[in-house]
Design an enzyme around this catalytic site. Sequence first.
Site, PDB file in Angstrom:
ATOM      1  N   HIS A  33       7.173  -2.787  53.737  1.00 17.17           N
ATOM      2  CA  HIS A  33       7.634  -1.853  52.694  1.00 17.17           C
ATOM      3  C   HIS A  33       8.659  -0.872  53.274  1.00 17.17           C
ATOM      4  O   HIS A  33       9.655  -0.549  52.624  1.00 17.17           O
ATOM      5  CB  HIS A  33       6.461  -1.037  52.141  1.00 17.17           C
ATOM      6  CG  HIS A  33       5.374  -1.861  51.526  1.00 17.17           C
ATOM      7  ND1 HIS A  33       4.176  -2.108  52.152  1.00 17.17           N
ATOM      8  CD2 HIS A  33       5.309  -2.484  50.329  1.00 17.17           C
ATOM      9  CE1 HIS A  33       3.419  -2.840  51.377  1.00 17.17           C
ATOM     10  NE2 HIS A  33       4.065  -3.098  50.261  1.00 17.17           N
ATOM     11  N   GLY A 146      10.525  -7.924  48.320  1.00 20.13           N
ATOM     12  CA  GLY A 146      10.424  -8.744  49.531  1.00 20.13           C
ATOM     13  C   GLY A 146      10.344 -10.222  49.181  1.00 20.13           C
ATOM     14  O   GLY A 146       9.770 -10.613  48.166  1.00 20.13           O
TER      15      GLY A 146
END
Length: 281
Positions: A33, A146
């Site tokens: 993250h 992602g």
Amino acid sequence: MTLIETVKELRAWRKAADRVYFVPTMGALHEGHATLIREARKMAGPDAQVVASIFVNPLQFGPNEDFDRYPRTLETDLAICQEAGADMVFAPAVKEVYHHDRSIQIHETSLSNVLCGASRPGHFDGVCTVVAKLFNFVQPDDALFGKKDYQQLAIIRRLVRDLDFPVDIHGIDTVREPDGLAMSSRNRYLTPAERAQAPALRAALLKARDAWLTGVTGTRRLLEIIHYYLADEATLGRKDYISIVDRDTLQPLDLVQNNGLIALAVFFDKARLIDNIELVR
Ligand code: PAF
């Protein structure tokens, strides 16, 4: 860095902001993250704003999944956001996001039927619904996701296309531990013995990609390579799926010329791990 917990405050903040780069998360943040936020910071430069959201979305968990025990680590998460360069974090409570009598949600009808969607019915409808709501709240110009959750990324691209959100979606490479294991909030559920075997997922994908790069295009053979490797090296794991699909439509392929994706999910005792690799020239 500002912390905002209500939609009302968020709307006031948004009026004063110009361009916004957005990283939606469910918290329990790790280096994966942080990388998304750092990438957003790079793209935003000094003038645009970087926003992260932290919201464990009940709609995307099945009845027997880990919603209740999903890690909630707000203090640490905020420190990670700040260090990575976020300007604002939106961390609403469930009642701020969902009306108690809500009756409308998004239903994706194609890309969710395969891979993780096949074993997690309703999961991607929950993801689409919350991402649409977060886009409406935050009104970002750009959003970063992602590639570890490749199916999610493909579905969000479709959501943005089909519902005309004016948001540019950026897919960011998976961040890995030094031994190749993809970073995930769920890695903490692994026992030491399982953790020792978990890098085999990445190793198996690399073996198959190497074979593809040397000319093996048949997906049956590529899948065999992965199955044999995992049977030897990940004895504590139980396969959920291993599939080779087109990376945009997520439909299964017999032959991979280009634009392929190998995706897999493996259950260990308390953790279900996913990973994937692109087959592109
Ligand atoms: O990838 C996640 O963390 C979640 O699925 C997302 C995109 C934040 C939606 O809840």
